[in-house]
Enzyme design. Structure first.
Site, short mmCIF file in Angstrom:
data_model
loop_
_atom_site.label_atom_id
_atom_site.label_comp_id
_atom_site.label_asym_id
_atom_site.label_seq_id
_atom_site.Cartn_x
_atom_site.Cartn_y
_atom_site.Cartn_z
N CYS A 105 -3.59 0.35 -22.61
CA CYS A 105 -4.80 1.17 -22.69
C CYS A 105 -4.91 1.87 -24.05
CB CYS A 105 -4.79 2.20 -21.56
SG CYS A 105 -3.69 3.59 -21.84
N GLU A 119 5.03 -4.83 3.23
CA GLU A 119 6.47 -5.00 3.40
C GLU A 119 6.90 -4.98 4.86
OE1 GLU A 119 8.30 -2.14 0.80
OE2 GLU A 119 8.07 -3.43 -0.95
N ARG A 151 1.40 -0.16 -6.75
CA ARG A 151 2.37 0.89 -7.05
C ARG A 151 2.94 0.60 -8.42
NH1 ARG A 151 8.00 -0.91 -4.00
NH2 ARG A 151 7.89 -3.09 -4.64
N GLU A 166 11.88 1.94 -9.27
CA GLU A 166 11.72 0.64 -9.93
C GLU A 166 10.68 0.68 -11.06
OE1 GLU A 166 10.97 -2.23 -6.84
OE2 GLU A 166 13.07 -2.31 -6.26
N GLU A 175 19.50 -0.50 -3.07
CA GLU A 175 18.73 -1.25 -2.07
C GLU A 175 19.27 -2.67 -1.92
OE1 GLU A 175 14.53 -1.53 -2.78
OE2 GLU A 175 14.31 0.58 -3.32
N TYR A 217 7.26 -7.33 6.84
CA TYR A 217 8.17 -8.41 7.22
C TYR A 217 9.45 -8.40 6.39
CZ TYR A 217 4.18 -9.47 9.97
OH TYR A 217 3.14 -9.34 10.85
N HIS A 218 9.72 -7.28 5.77
CA HIS A 218 10.99 -7.08 5.09
C HIS A 218 11.97 -6.51 6.12
CE1 HIS A 218 14.00 -5.57 2.29
NE2 HIS A 218 13.39 -6.21 1.32
ZN ZN Z 1 -1.58 3.08 -21.08
#
Ligand code: ZN
Ligand code: ZN
Ligand code: ZN
Lengths: 672, 672, 672
Positions: A157, A355, A111, A150, A307, A357-358
């Site tokens: 690139c 996640e 992510r 986040e 959070e 076990y969060h």
């Molecule tokens: Zn890029």
């Protein structure tokens, strides 16, 4: 107030009903109500669900969730789902995939994985925000927009390379200025064409993440990448703002996260929000510093705790449980330092993937008979009672600590004098000393007005940006106290040395010349021998790592080195300048010294601790409408006692006058 | 018997005459005879020699070697040479080359280097096996087929990606089921087309080799790659079987090697063989556990010790020599635990490349006047004397330990609760306790029938596959004792959490509910305080790392935590279930606790040590035709004494009755 | 004399006026004169400035600098600027960019970044040298050519691959010989076509930089890459030589730098020069060894100290300042060991990029009132006084230590017996023992004539090249003392084991057979128990890591192991051979043993310390025209005393006879 629809400390967190069956949803709502939860963050990672292919959009599930929650008294913090692109998009348009620091083109996975300069990503992210804005602009349940999630990570690139060149051309106008700023004649790196410039990574100028041959390009690339992600945020923000000019917009930040210049980001957000994840061994002062930093991004405006975990995390080395009472304690620590929300990741624990076990409000067991749920519900009740009392209350600090991301990058990119120098650690040392004294501190950026402070600390102010030295001089001229340290005043904003003697532009203010900088391994110690007692400073302290060899050019020498070939030369100086004073700390001192130093400079300026309390007890003050709210937080596991003149505990209604006792991990909010 | 042609413990090893000149061959044979060697493994790495180009095959050299050895009384363990492709093949058909975890296409080099889904590799490997089968099917010297060598390593190339998608389609039938199994709605990873799925490596979902964003895909990729290599084995096996239905087929495994699910592999092999390479600091119990695990792959059937070094290795950090007597001791340890062969890598030390400092029967000096050769020859004489006495003798264990590769992968891929959790180490702790008591153990897979055991240990049974909980319940119901630990019963075979409270499907069996799991750094200790003395369990023990917070739901609480906020809550429980008992160990205990625990549960079920011996002495028993053969192995360097009621030492012919003494590193095989 | 134009110890360093404005240049010259600087190295990294595009050359700036300096009495060490290619070249001709060990094609960045087999690089580098030679061939200011800079690094690109194949074909003529030399039948790596050979890196045979499956190809690739870079040097050298046959040519080396076989390089250079950068924790003996090694590259001919820092470095972990007096002390250490120049990096500190925190004669403050400048100027005055007295003076050593890069590579590439074996460390242990005794040592290559020495040490002479064993035997036969150690005599120059018993070709000379080599972790100790006292050797010493198990075949056993199963077997032996002796040290001894060993063997041969001085005092002797110059250098920070029979201190003019005292970090040069 963030949104007047919900005039209390918001209580809730991330919620992913799309990972669950319909039969779970009623149970969720039942338990949310039991826990006093009134806000749920939806749609954080649902891009693939919302847009199963290039042509199709599907928001029926989201309509249903927002409605259902709203009907049950729960508002929605509505995310835009653009923090992870769908797999189909990665396959069809590989430009959305990043190239990493090693120069490798990534494939679909993880992510926070989209190239910020990908035309495809920008187009579809904007379209998604546009559709969400259009669809939910009039929904009464929508409290706030939560753009992406986040933001972070860099890309190297070819699209980024091209955008970087354009960004540079914008910044420098011509290559002559760029070559000068980067000092490219060193090692013969002169550029004759913009196209010759390539991103600095492990294939070109950098290695090990933080090492570079050319600080100039590396610093610019960090600024550029932070800006590129900020552009992505602004794209979504602007289109949302068009639909809902009155719904506030945020994105969740990460405290002292390294890669983004959050002071720039704060300016673009309606309200700052952040995710607080201390590890099992994070000092409380470090968490406190991060809260203060987040509050500082918008000059003291209350922020959102977006959070935190109700119990434990999953990605630490050792994911310890928050001890009974600690979740409540740390929630109030956030509020005590300016948060107007208390929110969790997450409301229900996921059943699979990384996640699971969060911790969550609803654990895998699925019912409310758990310690975690009980503590969550108890806190929910308390927050409900607090109503809007604390909302928008402000912290009045007379002491500030300067924090600057570009300075941090430059410091960490420096080759020499010591690999042991860590900017955030150095800043935290000073913060921790003030925290230990319960002196309120603002963490401020270099754009902040400093005239309102009595004392400004700027540890390792390595990079002095255009105009900043004058701002500090004016501050001291007018009576302020300024404290800075070794490795300050060295470079300008291009990381080019200010010639003519360290500490460069700060030299006359500080009344010293630093001739040399010695760097020794951590086990080598020197001494700070106080020459002239001042305030709490007396006797001898230890110091290590870096040792400026200083000549006073007018400054008073407060302390000298105790050993080595510079024994007897200045290490701590204080220069009178106009009506104020400028202190210089020429080495890395021990904590005893820092404690005595901050007491000394604060007392001189009449800045006092908020309350006298035993060790391990944190005190802050928020004020509003003529009232002061004193937060007293016991980080010890056992009961403590202290004296209080008068006041009423907002949480219990108890009135105090004299000796008060507070349980282990206990919290009081005294209204005065 | 592996092959009745050689009705004794086979003695020999890898032999590479093709690396030597003709003049060395006679010398080899002379020395083999001196050493009692009767089997040589040929053709392990000779593909390039056998097939110098795409069209040409050349087996003349191999004909000559097999003949020559056979004429001298030495049988051939005939390898298929497919463990390293020829350089010409890599150049002409790059699809044989792997793509590594970093996403890099490899070039020619190393060994065990072929992509298991390469059409070229599969075609030519099968053809090679076919030609070898055809050519040697009637040769009287061929004892056994040795397919490839030490299969291992994963590939992430496009051919593997495509095969993975087909494998997934086979497994899940449709994407809906796959998306569900992998919980892809987390982080919006929903797949809408099989082609969107890419192998999980450092370019997509994984990092650091063992960390992943999606446990589901990572687990499946491990199963798939293990299966892919197994397909390669089966390709060769099937074509060999066609030519020689009566010659057994094996491939050499590597004990607790991580990447392959050896229980699946064992099922496909006629006889299991493995390579035993303890490091200078490997505990004897760990080697013992690996022998037992290899024996367990085929439910107790004797296995082959295919490789061990006669003296030292080359690839350890510090390649210590096996002390005098230790090679013999460890050879008997293998036999004691089910090996019917004792074989070396290798018979003659190579003159160049990376294994030239690996010990061999014939050292670089080239003659027989070496310690290593003398010990080899002495052992050869002993094995000859043993004749077929021990062949096919079986170990009768009443205790089993469950070992499962998929569970291991899932455990190691887990994000949280503690990075210190190591599945193999945890299993070994229990094994070592039983080993210390000289209680025979079977290491079993989850497909094994467990009704034959008195006690079954399943440490860290994190993943409970379909039907397994019922199997265990039936076992306990019928009187068995089951022992499991923290982090058990958590997920199903897709690594999806069993909702409703840990330990999931084992909850009623164990009579407990685990509400929370605390994880602390290794230096933080708690105590196991025995509440109700049972067997050897008494007083207080230390524990660390993971701490389940347990509610008894019927189980008897044997011990409680001694400190922290869960002091006084259950840590060790025992639940009566049907006629049996189910124990739960909610933390990582010290070795004293484990020793007392295994004694307690074994004594309860009447399972006793094979013999009372001093510390450091290993005892096993193999039995056959009504006789029991007690192996007594002294891992101490000094002489020890013990009592024995009666028996005859197979190695010396000595009869015993009373006190017996055994030299340092000494071995006895007592026939009773 | 390096160049008779400047008949004194040259004093100066790297100078980059092109990084500065015209207004700084006059200030530079003023300060150079103050400091006694008479040589400046120009044009090191100015390729991009000299050649802004493919067609254009621009040397006007360089004309001006050389003239200006010359007019001010400062000569030029003229670099060729080819150590970093211009950015435009990298963009237009990517073949100049390297492929790294990981197989990644690099982009523009860093320095020492050109593929040595790039046609573009070779063409333009040669052209640059040609133009510079043509332009400055008659300039009176040019003292010496400085080709490129600090050659190093390997490339693995396709051009290198192709050149490697050609280089191999040249070396081996046919694949049969190559296959034999590399033992490619091991793991079936037989090559049938040159094109099947690929460079050994992380994509093929190697990993972790120093680990390989095939030592043969890895060794050859190191030789090839060292040769490839040497070819680049020779290309420039030859074209310069054509223009200026009488101007000496050098390139700056880096002491014990691993990647280049400097003995080959020394042969191609007119004068050796090197860059001396000890870290804060480098022992003085290690620096001394590197000076001696650089002197040894041309059989004792004086060399240039091309670079050292006047104060601190920037790329160490902790960049400590050179304490007052230490820069002078270390400068004389270089001269004491054969340097005829004292030069710095650099004359003025750069304002930007990664070396801006590297010390310089002119610091960022820009004036002469600094400790560093004062010390630099004081040394300049002293060197001026010394005039040509010491130039060309030679060191007469009767002891040599053999150092060989190919042997080093082979040792470090070896898989087994111990990862703790470090060739340079092992050599340094012996060097340090001799250094501690102030016995002059030549560091020699394997081509050096050894008949002139009394004692030759060859620690870890793992690889014995063709003819070398005979050379050593002849040396001992004629009365020399030879000392070697464990892991010697093992392989030939292809890293193929010399069969028939270790230590191979040295076996009869040493009168021993090494049957086995034990390797244990560092914490495991054994003892060297002296059996027959000889010289200073007495009692018992500690040893560790590697333990040869030795049979005397005529050698006298001086000491035996004290423990383990080889207790009582030989560990130190001495064999009489002809008129001489050959010692063997079968383990890694402690420093006490080495001290006593070197005393013993030197005393036996009448080799004595140059002077009796306290610990920490270094003594060397250079001699010329019948005079001896004794350098006495106090590495202690405090004053020391010693006795001297007679002599005059060149630096002060003081005459001595009896007790002399020398300040901390003080230096004397006694003429006798
Ligand atoms: Zn890029
Ligand atoms: Zn593949
Ligand atoms: Zn190349």
């Amino acid at each position: 107030m963030i949104n007047e629809k919900l005039p209390k400390i918001w209580y809730g967190g991330d919620y992913n009903p799309e990972q669950w069956e319909k039969e779970d949803w009623d149970e969720d709502v039942r338990m949310f109500k039991l826990a006093g939860i009134d806000v749920a963050t939806l749609n954080v990672f649902s891009w693939a669900l919302n847009q199963p292919d290039e042509e199709t959009y599907n928001f029926a599930w989201l309509d249903e969730q927002i409605d259902r929650l709203y009907q049950n008294g729960i508002y929605t913090c509505l995310a835009t789902s653009t923090a992870a692109h769908p797999a189909w998009m990665a396959k069809k348009y590989p430009d959305v995939l990043r190239v990493d620091f090693q120069g490798r083109k990534r494939k679909f996975g993880g992510r926070h994985n989209s190239c910020p300069n990908s035309p495809t990503y920008r187009k579809y992210a904007e379209w998604m925000a546009d559709r969400l804005g259009e669809r939910y602009k009039d929904h009464p349940g929508v409290l706030i927009w939560h753009v992406s999630n986040e933001y972070g990570g860099y890309c190297y690139c070819d699209n980024c390379a091209q955008s970087f060149r354009e960004w540079l051309e914008e910044k420098y106008e011509n290559l002559e200025r760029l070559n000068k700023a980067w000092n490219t004649r060193f090692w013969g790196h002169t550029f004759y064409d913009w196209d010759e410039i390539v991103p600095p990574n492990a294939l070109s100028e950098e290695w090990n993440g933080d090492s570079t041959s050319f600080q100039g390009i590396s610093l610019d690339y960090r600024i550029f990448q932070s800006d590129s992600l900020l552009e992505c945020f602004k794209l979504e923000r602007d289109v949302l703002k068009k639909h809902t000019p009155n719904i506030p917009i945020t994105t969740n930040l990460m405290g002292t996260y390294k890669e983004l210049d959050y002071f720039k980001w704060g300016k673009e957000m309606d309200v700052v929000s952040w995710d607080n994840y201390p590890a099992y061994d994070t000092p409380e002062s470090f968490t406190a510093m991060r809260h203060d930093l987040m509050r500082g991004l918008k000059s003291g405006q209350p922020f959102m705790l977006m959070e935190q975990t109700p119990s434990q995390q999953n990605w630490q080395s050792y994911n310890s449980l928050k001890r009974p009472g600690v979740m409540r304690l740390w929630s109030y620590q956030a509020v005590a330092r300016g948060a107007d929300t208390v929110m969790f990741f997450q409301l229900r624990r996921s059943v699979g993937a990384c996640e699971k076990y969060h911790g969550a409000v609803i654990e895998h067991v699925g019912h409310e008979n758990t310690r975690v749920f009980r503590e969550t519900a108890a806190l929910g009740k308390e927050l409900a009672k607090l109503s809007d009392t604390l909302l928008d209350a402000r912290i009045q600090a007379k002491v500030a600590i300067v924090f600057d991301w570009e300075n941090r990058w430059a410091t960490e990119l420096s080759s020499g004098p010591s690999k042991a120098l860590d900017y955030v650690n150095e800043v935290h040392k000073y913060y921790a000393a003030l925290f230990g004294e319960n002196i309120s501190v603002d963490m401020i950026g270099v754009d902040e007005d400093i005239s309102k402070y009595e004392v400004v600390f700027a540890p390792v102010l390595y990079m002095v940006k255009t105009g900043y030295a004058n701002k500090v001089k004016e501050f001291v001229q007018n009576g302020g106290t300024f404290v800075t340290t070794f490795f300050s005043g060295i470079v300008n904003e291009h990381d080019l040395v200010t010639l003519g003697g360290y500490p460069g532009e700060l030299r006359d203010l500080l009344g010293i010349w630093v001739e040399e900088i010695d760097a020794l391994p951590p086990e080598e110690k020197n001494q700070i021998v106080v020459k002239k007692e001042a305030g709490s400073l007396t006797g001898s302290y230890e110091c290590s790592l870096l040792f400026d060899i200083i000549h006073s050019e007018g400054a008073e020498v407060l302390a000298e080195y105790g050993s080595d070939f510079y024994a007897g030369t200045p290490v701590i100086t204080c220069n009178s300048y106009g009506k104020g004073k400028a202190y210089y700390v020429g080495t890395c001192p021990d904590t005893e010294f820092l404690k005595d130093l901050v007491k000394t400079v604060c007392e001189e300026k009449g800045v006092k601790p908020l309350l006298n309390v035993p060790k391990g007890v944190e005190v802050t003050e928020r004020s509003k409408d003529g009232f002061a709210y004193l937060f007293i937080m016991n980080h010890n596991s056992s009961v403590i006692e202290f004296e209080i003149s008068e006041g009423t505990d907002l949480l219990t209604g108890d009135e105090f006058n004299g000796t008060v006792s507070l349980d282990g991990y206990g919290v009081m909010i005294i209204k005065k």
